[in-house]
Design a protein around this motif. Structure first.
Motif, mmCIF file in Angstrom:
data_model
loop_
_atom_site.group_PDB
_atom_site.id
_atom_site.type_symbol
_atom_site.label_atom_id
_atom_site.label_comp_id
_atom_site.label_asym_id
_atom_site.label_seq_id
_atom_site.Cartn_x
_atom_site.Cartn_y
_atom_site.Cartn_z
ATOM 1 N N VAL A 80 -30.950 -33.110 61.380
ATOM 2 C CA VAL A 80 -29.755 -33.103 60.530
ATOM 3 C C VAL A 80 -29.605 -34.434 59.795
ATOM 4 C CG1 VAL A 80 -27.219 -32.974 60.501
ATOM 5 C CG2 VAL A 80 -28.532 -31.431 61.979
ATOM 6 N N GLY A 81 -29.666 -35.544 60.532
ATOM 7 C CA GLY A 81 -29.395 -36.887 60.004
ATOM 8 C C GLY A 81 -29.986 -37.152 58.626
ATOM 9 N N PRO A 82 -31.301 -37.044 58.478
ATOM 10 C CA PRO A 82 -31.935 -37.385 57.191
ATOM 11 C C PRO A 82 -31.533 -36.455 56.041
ATOM 12 C CG PRO A 82 -33.564 -37.222 58.961
ATOM 13 C CD PRO A 82 -32.281 -36.722 59.515
ATOM 14 N N LEU A 83 -30.997 -35.265 56.342
ATOM 15 C CA LEU A 83 -30.719 -34.290 55.279
ATOM 16 C C LEU A 83 -29.294 -34.397 54.732
ATOM 17 C CD1 LEU A 83 -32.446 -31.179 56.921
ATOM 18 C CD2 LEU A 83 -33.351 -32.589 55.066
ATOM 19 N N VAL A 84 -28.426 -35.178 55.418
ATOM 20 C CA VAL A 84 -27.019 -35.246 54.994
ATOM 21 C C VAL A 84 -26.593 -36.685 54.724
ATOM 22 C CG1 VAL A 84 -26.493 -33.177 56.338
ATOM 23 C CG2 VAL A 84 -26.064 -35.427 57.348
ATOM 24 N N ARG A 85 -25.509 -36.818 53.911
ATOM 25 C CA ARG A 85 -24.995 -38.162 53.640
ATOM 26 C C ARG A 85 -24.138 -38.654 54.799
ATOM 27 N NH1 ARG A 85 -21.667 -38.947 49.699
ATOM 28 N NH2 ARG A 85 -21.586 -36.855 48.798
ATOM 29 N N PHE A 86 -23.345 -37.781 55.368
ATOM 30 C CA PHE A 86 -22.653 -38.124 56.616
ATOM 31 C C PHE A 86 -22.333 -36.860 57.393
ATOM 32 C CE2 PHE A 86 -18.393 -36.877 55.410
ATOM 33 C CZ PHE A 86 -18.393 -37.019 54.025
ATOM 34 N N LEU A 87 -22.036 -37.085 58.676
ATOM 35 C CA LEU A 87 -21.799 -35.961 59.583
ATOM 36 C C LEU A 87 -20.422 -36.140 60.214
ATOM 37 C CD1 LEU A 87 -22.971 -33.457 61.044
ATOM 38 C CD2 LEU A 87 -23.994 -35.006 62.709
ATOM 39 N N PRO A 88 -19.406 -35.366 59.738
ATOM 40 C CA PRO A 88 -18.074 -35.507 60.311
ATOM 41 C C PRO A 88 -18.094 -35.169 61.804
ATOM 42 C CG PRO A 88 -18.051 -34.088 58.359
ATOM 43 C CD PRO A 88 -19.476 -34.327 58.701
ATOM 44 N N GLU A 89 -17.166 -35.781 62.526
ATOM 45 C CA GLU A 89 -17.157 -35.618 63.978
ATOM 46 C C GLU A 89 -17.027 -34.144 64.381
ATOM 47 O OE1 GLU A 89 -14.152 -37.988 65.884
ATOM 48 O OE2 GLU A 89 -14.638 -37.079 67.837
ATOM 49 N N LYS A 90 -16.147 -33.424 63.679
ATOM 50 C CA LYS A 90 -15.947 -32.016 64.060
ATOM 51 C C LYS A 90 -17.204 -31.179 63.821
ATOM 52 C CE LYS A 90 -10.961 -31.655 63.793
ATOM 53 N NZ LYS A 90 -9.792 -31.090 63.110
ATOM 54 N N ALA A 91 -17.962 -31.535 62.805
ATOM 55 C CA ALA A 91 -19.223 -30.817 62.548
ATOM 56 C C ALA A 91 -20.193 -31.087 63.688
ATOM 57 C CB ALA A 91 -19.807 -31.261 61.213
ATOM 58 N N GLU A 92 -20.189 -32.319 64.130
ATOM 59 C CA GLU A 92 -21.077 -32.683 65.236
ATOM 60 C C GLU A 92 -20.694 -31.916 66.504
ATOM 61 O OE1 GLU A 92 -21.340 -36.923 65.432
ATOM 62 O OE2 GLU A 92 -23.002 -36.835 66.885
ATOM 63 N N ILE A 93 -19.388 -31.761 66.708
ATOM 64 C CA ILE A 93 -18.931 -31.015 67.893
ATOM 65 C C ILE A 93 -19.401 -29.548 67.804
ATOM 66 C CG2 ILE A 93 -16.891 -30.173 69.154
ATOM 67 C CD1 ILE A 93 -15.472 -32.771 68.271
ATOM 68 N N LEU A 94 -19.288 -28.981 66.600
ATOM 69 C CA LEU A 94 -19.738 -27.587 66.436
ATOM 70 C C LEU A 94 -21.234 -27.474 66.712
ATOM 71 C CD1 LEU A 94 -17.879 -26.158 63.301
ATOM 72 C CD2 LEU A 94 -17.340 -25.857 65.729
ATOM 73 N N ILE A 95 -21.987 -28.455 66.233
ATOM 74 C CA ILE A 95 -23.441 -28.437 66.462
ATOM 75 C C ILE A 95 -23.717 -28.450 67.964
ATOM 76 C CG2 ILE A 95 -25.519 -29.878 66.265
ATOM 77 C CD1 ILE A 95 -24.592 -30.544 63.391
ATOM 78 N N THR A 96 -23.019 -29.340 68.674
ATOM 79 C CA THR A 96 -23.226 -29.425 70.123
ATOM 80 C C THR A 96 -22.895 -28.094 70.806
ATOM 81 O OG1 THR A 96 -22.563 -31.723 69.975
ATOM 82 C CG2 THR A 96 -22.613 -30.768 72.184
ATOM 83 N N HIS A 97 -21.801 -27.460 70.345
ATOM 84 C CA HIS A 97 -21.376 -26.222 71.003
ATOM 85 C C HIS A 97 -22.197 -24.994 70.631
ATOM 86 C CE1 HIS A 97 -17.753 -27.929 72.716
ATOM 87 N NE2 HIS A 97 -17.612 -26.780 73.351
ATOM 88 N N PHE A 98 -22.562 -24.891 69.373
ATOM 89 C CA PHE A 98 -23.039 -23.582 68.894
ATOM 90 C C PHE A 98 -24.488 -23.550 68.421
ATOM 91 C CE2 PHE A 98 -18.357 -23.389 68.160
ATOM 92 C CZ PHE A 98 -18.083 -22.450 69.147
ATOM 93 N N TRP A 99 -25.182 -24.674 68.415
ATOM 94 C CA TRP A 99 -26.597 -24.642 68.039
ATOM 95 C C TRP A 99 -27.454 -24.693 69.275
ATOM 96 C CZ3 TRP A 99 -27.911 -28.210 63.271
ATOM 97 C CH2 TRP A 99 -27.282 -27.705 62.130
ATOM 98 N N PRO A 100 -28.551 -23.977 69.350
ATOM 99 C CA PRO A 100 -28.941 -22.980 68.362
ATOM 100 C C PRO A 100 -27.997 -21.777 68.405
ATOM 101 C CG PRO A 100 -30.399 -22.914 70.265
ATOM 102 C CD PRO A 100 -29.472 -24.054 70.484
ATOM 103 N N GLY A 101 -27.681 -21.237 67.238
ATOM 104 C CA GLY A 101 -26.784 -20.087 67.201
ATOM 105 C C GLY A 101 -26.398 -19.731 65.780
#
Ligand code: TXA
Ligand code: MG
Length: 491
Positions: free
Chosen positions: A234-255
């Motif tokens: 994710v890191g290299p593909l985005v300019r920044f990663l909001p905290e809530k997006a990171e939480i969703l990634i932790t919870h729902f990826w892969p998914g």
């Protein structure tokens, strides 16, 4: 472990491969009355499937108790020869990995005793097929180390998968390696995900991505989702990663959750249709994850259908519309979620759901608090998520949403998509989305059912919407889009 084999073991010989069937498969099939085996019936499809398989394989049923002799005799009357093996194992309704390890022990026993070249198939209830790695224990680096289970919509698809993958485990590994090479070299590979099949290309290669648009006849204003095999991508593909997006990634990826974020310069404009944002997702499908991992690239992939048409949930669906448009397809059976991922954007203060999908709003809100959702059919919607055009996912037969099936029940030229049970007796063909009114099952079967009815040259398809909760919201969204502007035709 201890087990004993029955007198039927003589049907095993040194040259045939084996398909294991769990006893639940049979219990599933024994649909009619009162535990009296003599009055039981087997479905025609089931008998045909076993006939086809036994031409190439020895069929072995694993049981943990006695009392199956009458089933054996009954199937014998259909010319089906089964070998029974008794184990002391509690064979659970769906076998988990630990149970399958025990079955591997059974397999080792076979190898020692009879030197049969064994297949890796274990057929479970509800059209599930487990692939057992013949090298488990020897080659621990293999990605299929844990048992891989594939799902199918019917016996026919299950059997043809087995027949077209004679060395299933090895065929898949070879296929994934060659698929990854093709992606690296700018080619297109269709692959399964848990939602729908995708048509993939290296997201960092604009020429490769352009081929996706022409294969699908997709307008360039409709951006693609980029698929990842690891969160670190994710890191290299985005300019920044909001905290809530990171939480969703932790919870729902892969998914089945796609997250729209401000893109970095690494993502070519063609992928995002010129938008400054990129949609990212990590699919929950081991074949997809392994393909992406081996390719060493982020993979841009829309659903593998012609633009505007019903999405594909089997490899055959992909071939039906796009055969010849890609270099390779990985056949991973039926998709288990069955409708596309939820798309959520983090470009505004409040996250906004652009497309309802596999994970519902309530589940997302239980993790990150309030989110908004896109208002249906606004012109604003088209510019924010252009793929959400008013007519999409469409069958070629007109589809109409109805409140009541009554006026269509007696028409033989009308196909019915049915959720739950109905008071009517239908003259035309019916596809059951979920006889037990389970919205997740309806989601899984939706596109398969739509395609099936669409292939029957009917004049109309009719459907009642599901209750508007959970994944039912996403199903209704797809049905409404598929209905587009069609009005019911009166006859
Ligand atoms: O489950 C899925 O999401 C499947 C599988 C293959 O992963 N993919 C899929 O892709 O449904 P596609 O291309 O059929 O739909 C992608 C949706 C479209 O509605 C598109 O407009 C939206 O995602 N999308 C993609 N990039 C976007 C962006 N940067 N901003 C807003 N919406 C975007
Ligand atoms: Mg699509």
């Amino acid at each position: 472990m201890s087990f004993e084999s029955t007198s039927h073991t003589h049907t095993l010989n040194g040259t045939r491969q084996i398909v294991f069937l769990t006893k639940e498969l049979f219990l599933d099939e024994i649909t009619s009355c009162d535990n009296d085996l003599h009055t039981k019936t087997f479905s025609k499809d089931f008998i045909t499937a076993l006939h086809t398989l036994q031409q190439r394989y020895t069929l072995v049923v694993l049981v943990d108790e006695g009392g199956y002799d009458s089933i054996f005799s009954l199937l014998h009357t259909f010319d089906i020869e089964l070998s029974f093996y008794y184990t002391h194992l509690p064979l659970k309704e769906t076998l988990d990995a630990s149970t399958i390890k025990d079955i591997l022990v059974v397999k080792e026993f076979y190898q020692q005793q009879i030197y049969a070249p064994l297949s890796m198939y274990l057929i479970q209830p509800h059209f599930k097929l487990s692939l057992i790695d013949p090298s488990v224990g020897q080659d621990a680096t293999s990605f299929l180390e844990e048992v891989l289970t594939l799902s199918f919509f019917n016996y026919d698809e299950l059997v043809s998968w087995i027949l077209s993958h004679p060395t299933s485990y090895q065929s898949l590994i070879t296929s994934l390696h060659s698929g990854a090479k093709i992606l690296e070299n700018g080619g297109l590979v269709a692959f399964p995900t848990e939602t729908v099949y995708g048509l993939g290309a290296d997201a960092t290669n604009p020429d490769a991505v352009e081929r996706i648009f022409s294969a699908k006849q997709r307008p360039f204003f409709d951006p693609l989702i980029v698929h990842l095999s690891h969160k670190d991508q994710v890191g290299p593909l985005v300019r920044f990663l909001p905290e809530k997006a990171e939480i969703l990634i932790t919870h729902f990826w892969p998914g089945p959750l796609t997250i729209v974020l401000p893109k970095s310069d690494l993502v070519p404009d063609i992928v995002t249709a010129g938008h400054p944002s990129v949609a990212l997702r990590m699919p929950n499908n081991r074949l997809a994850l392994e393909l992406i991992r081996l390719s060493n690239k982020p993979i841009a992939a829309p659903s593998a259908n012609k633009f505007g048409c019903t999405s594909p949930t089997t490899a055959q669906h992909v071939l039906d519309q796009l055969e010849g448009e890609f270099e390779k397809i990985i056949d991973g059976g039926g998709c288990t979620v069955g409708i596309e991922s939820t798309v959520i954007s983090f470009l505004e203060e409040i996250p906004i759901i652009l497309r309802p999908g596999g994970i519902d709003q309530q589940t997302i809100e239980s993790v990150i608090g309030k989110v908004a959702h896109q208002v249906h059919d606004s012109s604003q919607e088209m510019s924010t998520s252009p793929g959400m055009l008013p007519s999409h996912y469409a069958t070629s037969t007109p589809l109409v949403i109805v409140d009541d099936y009554r006026e269509y029940a007696s028409r033989s030229d009308v196909g019915v998509l049915l959720f739950g049970k109905s008071e009517y007796l239908f003259t035309g063909p019916v596809e059951y989305l979920s006889p037990s009114s389970n919205p997740a099952e309806a989601a899984k079967r939706l596109y398969q059912a739509m395609r099936k009815l669409d292939s029957l040259s009917l004049s109309l398809l009719v459907v009642k919407l599901l209750p508007e909760t959970g994944i039912g919201i996403a199903v209704n969204n797809r049905l409404t889009k598929a209905a587009g502007n069609f009005q019911p035709k009166r006859s």
